[in-house]
Design a protein around this motif. Sequence first.
Motif, short mmCIF file in Angstrom:
data_model
loop_
_atom_site.label_atom_id
_atom_site.label_comp_id
_atom_site.label_asym_id
_atom_site.label_seq_id
_atom_site.Cartn_x
_atom_site.Cartn_y
_atom_site.Cartn_z
N ILE A 18 -2.33 -1.01 -31.23
CA ILE A 18 -1.95 -0.70 -32.64
C ILE A 18 -1.02 -1.61 -33.11
O ILE A 18 -1.34 -2.86 -33.62
N THR A 19 0.15 -1.49 -32.57
CA THR A 19 1.44 -2.44 -32.77
C THR A 19 2.38 -1.89 -32.03
O THR A 19 2.46 -0.80 -31.66
N TYR A 40 -1.22 -5.83 -41.88
CA TYR A 40 -1.98 -5.82 -40.63
C TYR A 40 -2.85 -4.63 -40.34
O TYR A 40 -3.77 -4.66 -39.77
N GLU A 43 -6.43 -4.88 -41.48
CA GLU A 43 -7.15 -5.91 -40.75
C GLU A 43 -7.60 -5.14 -39.37
O GLU A 43 -8.62 -5.26 -38.83
N LEU A 44 -6.59 -4.37 -38.74
CA LEU A 44 -6.93 -3.39 -37.77
C LEU A 44 -8.08 -2.34 -37.92
O LEU A 44 -8.75 -2.39 -36.77
N TYR A 45 -7.87 -1.53 -38.69
CA TYR A 45 -8.79 -0.34 -38.84
C TYR A 45 -9.90 -0.80 -39.35
O TYR A 45 -9.81 -1.10 -40.77
N TRP A 48 -10.47 1.39 -42.69
CA TRP A 48 -9.01 1.55 -43.35
C TRP A 48 -8.87 2.71 -44.30
O TRP A 48 -8.07 3.62 -44.26
N HIS A 105 -11.46 -0.21 -34.39
CA HIS A 105 -10.62 -0.90 -34.50
C HIS A 105 -11.23 -2.41 -34.33
O HIS A 105 -12.11 -2.65 -33.88
N HIS A 106 -10.65 -3.32 -35.17
CA HIS A 106 -10.98 -4.63 -35.42
C HIS A 106 -9.93 -5.69 -34.74
O HIS A 106 -9.17 -5.90 -35.59
N HIS A 107 -9.71 -5.71 -33.29
CA HIS A 107 -8.57 -6.31 -32.56
C HIS A 107 -8.91 -7.83 -32.70
O HIS A 107 -10.10 -8.26 -32.38
N ARG A 159 2.35 -9.09 -32.03
CA ARG A 159 1.15 -9.34 -32.63
C ARG A 159 0.80 -10.58 -31.95
O ARG A 159 1.11 -11.46 -32.00
#
Length: 160
Positions: A18-19, A40, A43-45, A48, A105-107, A159
């Motif tokens: 996550i962060t 961010y 972008e991550l979730y 979202w 998640h889009h890591h 990150r």
Amino acid sequence: MGRYTDVLAGNRLTAALITDFAALPPRDRNQARFVFLDPYARELYGEWDAVAADTAAMLRMEAGRRPGDPVLGALVSELAAPGPEFRALWADQRVIERADGTKAHHHPVVGDLTAAYQAMVLAGQDDQTLFVYTTRPRSRDETALRLLATWTSSVDLGRP
């Protein structure tokens, strides 16, 4: 997680997925602030909009439990200030007490992965919830999470 979605603790894998909340100033270690104020998070979730709606609904549930709470009121005002998204979700008056679910998640390091979570209120600590994330055994998601765990041991958790 505390009553205002404050992130009270996390492990290295949480920081990598996550962060790194522990690296942030104490005031910024907050899931709602992350979701609504940190670009961010969008972008991550992978979903979202759903994460944002659930986060606002969790805060709305807390507002129902503690009407007039000045700390929560200040957080809601802060989240509402930058744009209409939080305000619209707050106005929906949806409430949710999260027990379980999934998050996509889009890591940037391991790509797309979906993790299931279980939320557990800690005995004697009704204002603290422990979230445990898992993936299906032998799935692409598990492979991605294992790769991320390996990655965390070799880099700074800032990150990617």
